[in-house]
Design a protein around this motif. Sequence first.
Motif, PDB file in Angstrom:
ATOM      1  N   HIS A  67       0.946  -1.334   0.047  1.00  0.00           N
ATOM      2  CA  HIS A  67       0.063   0.118  -0.071  1.00  0.00           C
ATOM      3  C   HIS A  67       0.903   1.341   0.182  1.00  0.00           C
ATOM      4  O   HIS A  67       1.885   1.627   0.115  1.00  0.00           O
ATOM      5  N   ILE A  68      -0.054   2.073  -0.244  1.00  0.00           N
ATOM      6  CA  ILE A  68       1.097   3.526  -0.584  1.00  0.00           C
ATOM      7  C   ILE A  68      -0.550   4.574   0.071  1.00  0.00           C
ATOM      8  O   ILE A  68      -1.285   4.597  -0.421  1.00  0.00           O
ATOM      9  N   ASN A  69       0.317   5.244   0.893  1.00  0.00           N
ATOM     10  CA  ASN A  69      -0.957   6.206   1.445  1.00  0.00           C
ATOM     11  C   ASN A  69       0.612   7.653   1.129  1.00  0.00           C
ATOM     12  O   ASN A  69       0.958   8.079   1.727  1.00  0.00           O
ATOM     13  N   THR A  70      -0.926   7.935   0.874  1.00  0.00           N
ATOM     14  CA  THR A  70      -0.305   9.467   0.898  1.00  0.00           C
ATOM     15  C   THR A  70      -0.643  10.960   1.353  1.00  0.00           C
ATOM     16  O   THR A  70      -0.001  11.861   1.103  1.00  0.00           O
ATOM     17  N   TYR A  71      -1.333  10.182   2.431  1.00  0.00           N
ATOM     18  CA  TYR A  71      -1.176  11.559   3.389  1.00  0.00           C
ATOM     19  C   TYR A  71      -0.593  10.609   5.125  1.00  0.00           C
ATOM     20  O   TYR A  71      -1.056   9.871   5.401  1.00  0.00           O
ATOM     21  N   SER A  72       0.502  11.247   4.658  1.00  0.00           N
ATOM     22  CA  SER A  72       1.363  10.459   5.848  1.00  0.00           C
ATOM     23  C   SER A  72       1.634  11.485   7.256  1.00  0.00           C
ATOM     24  O   SER A  72       1.868  13.079   6.645  1.00  0.00           O
ATOM     25  N   GLY A  73       0.893  10.788   8.546  1.00  0.00           N
ATOM     26  CA  GLY A  73       1.174  12.291   9.031  1.00  0.00           C
ATOM     27  C   GLY A  73       2.194  11.327   9.830  1.00  0.00           C
ATOM     28  O   GLY A  73       2.415  11.990  10.705  1.00  0.00           O
ATOM     29  N   TYR A  74       3.768  12.072   9.205  1.00  0.00           N
ATOM     30  CA  TYR A  74       4.745  11.908   9.645  1.00  0.00           C
ATOM     31  C   TYR A  74       4.977  12.855  10.174  1.00  0.00           C
ATOM     32  O   TYR A  74       5.129  14.516  10.024  1.00  0.00           O
ATOM     33  N   PRO A  75       5.817  12.940  11.172  1.00  0.00           N
ATOM     34  CA  PRO A  75       5.260  14.627  12.625  1.00  0.00           C
ATOM     35  C   PRO A  75       6.992  15.779  12.026  1.00  0.00           C
ATOM     36  O   PRO A  75       6.789  15.951  12.697  1.00  0.00           O
ATOM     37  N   ASN A  76       7.711  14.948  10.564  1.00  0.00           N
ATOM     38  CA  ASN A  76       8.438  16.048  10.762  1.00  0.00           C
ATOM     39  C   ASN A  76       8.078  17.393   9.198  1.00  0.00           C
ATOM     40  O   ASN A  76       6.823  17.330   8.518  1.00  0.00           O
ATOM     41  N   SER A  77       8.576  18.157   8.762  1.00  0.00           N
ATOM     42  CA  SER A  77       8.084  19.214   7.952  1.00  0.00           C
ATOM     43  C   SER A  77       8.241  18.626   7.109  1.00  0.00           C
ATOM     44  O   SER A  77       8.726  18.102   6.584  1.00  0.00           O
ATOM     45  N   GLY A  78       8.347  19.495   6.264  1.00  0.00           N
ATOM     46  CA  GLY A  78       6.810  19.634   4.697  1.00  0.00           C
ATOM     47  C   GLY A  78       6.280  17.750   3.674  1.00  0.00           C
ATOM     48  O   GLY A  78       5.444  17.575   4.529  1.00  0.00           O
ATOM     49  N   LYS A  79       6.317  17.446   2.592  1.00  0.00           N
ATOM     50  CA  LYS A  79       5.747  16.529   2.355  1.00  0.00           C
ATOM     51  C   LYS A  79       5.959  15.445   2.403  1.00  0.00           C
ATOM     52  O   LYS A  79       7.218  14.721   2.174  1.00  0.00           O
ATOM     53  N   TRP A  80       6.031  14.735   2.746  1.00  0.00           N
ATOM     54  CA  TRP A  80       5.861  12.866   2.988  1.00  0.00           C
ATOM     55  C   TRP A  80       4.455  11.199   1.829  1.00  0.00           C
ATOM     56  O   TRP A  80       3.810  11.757   1.851  1.00  0.00           O
ATOM     57  N   GLU A  82       4.394   7.670   2.718  1.00  0.00           N
ATOM     58  CA  GLU A  82       4.259   6.434   3.191  1.00  0.00           C
ATOM     59  C   GLU A  82       3.872   4.947   2.334  1.00  0.00           C
ATOM     60  O   GLU A  82       2.646   4.885   1.945  1.00  0.00           O
ATOM     61  N   PHE A  83       4.525   4.195   2.477  1.00  0.00           N
ATOM     62  CA  PHE A  83       4.595   2.905   2.259  1.00  0.00           C
ATOM     63  C   PHE A  83       4.654   1.755   3.355  1.00  0.00           C
ATOM     64  O   PHE A  83       5.125   1.541   4.160  1.00  0.00           O
ATOM     65  N   THR A  84       3.644   0.893   3.162  1.00  0.00           N
ATOM     66  CA  THR A  84       3.208   0.046   4.071  1.00  0.00           C
ATOM     67  C   THR A  84       3.034  -1.422   3.705  1.00  0.00           C
ATOM     68  O   THR A  84       2.433  -1.194   2.603  1.00  0.00           O
ATOM     69  N   PHE A  85       3.038  -2.171   3.915  1.00  0.00           N
ATOM     70  CA  PHE A  85       3.160  -3.442   3.809  1.00  0.00           C
ATOM     71  C   PHE A  85       1.774  -4.063   4.433  1.00  0.00           C
ATOM     72  O   PHE A  85       1.575  -4.462   5.531  1.00  0.00           O
ATOM     73  N   ASN A  86       0.798  -4.568   4.045  1.00  0.00           N
ATOM     74  CA  ASN A  86      -0.361  -4.461   4.484  1.00  0.00           C
ATOM     75  C   ASN A  86      -0.451  -3.844   5.819  1.00  0.00           C
ATOM     76  O   ASN A  86      -1.379  -4.158   6.516  1.00  0.00           O
ATOM     77  N   GLY A  87       0.106  -2.585   5.700  1.00  0.00           N
ATOM     78  CA  GLY A  87      -0.761  -1.855   6.509  1.00  0.00           C
ATOM     79  C   GLY A  87      -0.094  -1.443   8.002  1.00  0.00           C
ATOM     80  O   GLY A  87      -0.064  -0.445   9.013  1.00  0.00           O
ATOM     81  N   GLU A  88       1.144  -2.023   7.350  1.00  0.00           N
ATOM     82  CA  GLU A  88       1.807  -1.868   8.054  1.00  0.00           C
ATOM     83  C   GLU A  88       3.309  -1.286   8.380  1.00  0.00           C
ATOM     84  O   GLU A  88       3.813  -2.068   6.974  1.00  0.00           O
ATOM     85  N   LYS A  89       4.582  -1.972   9.356  1.00  0.00           N
ATOM     86  CA  LYS A  89       5.696  -1.642   9.273  1.00  0.00           C
ATOM     87  C   LYS A  89       6.043  -0.326   8.285  1.00  0.00           C
ATOM     88  O   LYS A  89       6.608  -0.685   7.217  1.00  0.00           O
ATOM     89  N   PRO A  90       5.093   1.257   8.321  1.00  0.00           N
ATOM     90  CA  PRO A  90       6.160   1.839   7.212  1.00  0.00           C
ATOM     91  C   PRO A  90       6.924   2.752   7.334  1.00  0.00           C
ATOM     92  O   PRO A  90       7.806   2.959   8.085  1.00  0.00           O
ATOM     93  N   LEU A  91       7.372   2.860   5.629  1.00  0.00           N
ATOM     94  CA  LEU A  91       8.620   3.437   5.834  1.00  0.00           C
ATOM     95  C   LEU A  91       8.192   4.917   4.928  1.00  0.00           C
ATOM     96  O   LEU A  91       7.138   5.124   3.727  1.00  0.00           O
ATOM     97  N   HIS A  92       8.750   5.815   5.361  1.00  0.00           N
ATOM     98  CA  HIS A  92       8.102   7.032   5.427  1.00  0.00           C
ATOM     99  C   HIS A  92       9.593   7.879   4.456  1.00  0.00           C
ATOM    100  O   HIS A  92      10.458   7.633   4.579  1.00  0.00           O
ATOM    101  N   LEU A  93       8.829   8.490   2.937  1.00  0.00           N
ATOM    102  CA  LEU A  93       9.761   8.849   2.411  1.00  0.00           C
ATOM    103  C   LEU A  93       9.325  10.327   1.939  1.00  0.00           C
ATOM    104  O   LEU A  93       8.343  11.034   1.739  1.00  0.00           O
ATOM    105  N   LYS A  94      10.187  11.474   2.256  1.00  0.00           N
ATOM    106  CA  LYS A  94      10.155  13.249   1.900  1.00  0.00           C
ATOM    107  C   LYS A  94      10.284  12.839   0.109  1.00  0.00           C
ATOM    108  O   LYS A  94      10.793  12.703   0.092  1.00  0.00           O
ATOM    109  N   VAL A  95       9.266  13.398  -0.124  1.00  0.00           N
ATOM    110  CA  VAL A  95       8.850  14.141  -1.153  1.00  0.00           C
ATOM    111  C   VAL A  95       9.221  15.571  -1.929  1.00  0.00           C
ATOM    112  O   VAL A  95       9.834  15.812  -2.841  1.00  0.00           O
ATOM    113  N   LYS A  96       9.145  16.195  -0.954  1.00  0.00           N
ATOM    114  CA  LYS A  96       9.128  18.204  -0.348  1.00  0.00           C
ATOM    115  C   LYS A  96       9.473  18.105   0.644  1.00  0.00           C
ATOM    116  O   LYS A  96       9.049  17.800   1.677  1.00  0.00           O
ATOM    117  N   LYS A  97      10.935  19.777   0.721  1.00  0.00           N
ATOM    118  CA  LYS A  97      10.754  19.828   2.082  1.00  0.00           C
ATOM    119  C   LYS A  97       9.839  21.199   2.274  1.00  0.00           C
ATOM    120  O   LYS A  97       9.191  21.651   1.765  1.00  0.00           O
TER     121      LYS A  97
END
Length: 97
Positions: A67-80, A82-97
């Motif tokens: 799955h890909i979540n295009t609305y990531s609640g990751y708490p750092n500044s910028g646009k993120w 999120e990639f997950t395997f069945n909704g678990e173990k997220p990988l947050h990838l910053k796409v814009k500063k």
Amino acid sequence: MKMKIDTKEKLEEALSKVGIVGEWIKPDEYGFSRLYKFNVCGTEVIIEWYCNYSEITIGSARMWFTHINTYSGYPNSGKWIEFTFNGEKPLHLKVKK
């Protein structure tokens, strides 16, 4: 928006929602490719797509995802994104500063 990535079109659609446009690379003799390459914040990212799961590669790091979540609640500044395997173990990838 969380999206199951079970088609190549859904992969492109999810990534485009956060401004990521890449290209399918290394097609086989029939023109089919499983590898989608793009750059974010100066880093090359390659996704190997399959209908039941895919693999994201950033440098020497790899992770399976479904799955890909295009609305990531990751708490750092910028646009993120999120990639997950069945909704678990997220990988947050910053796409814009």
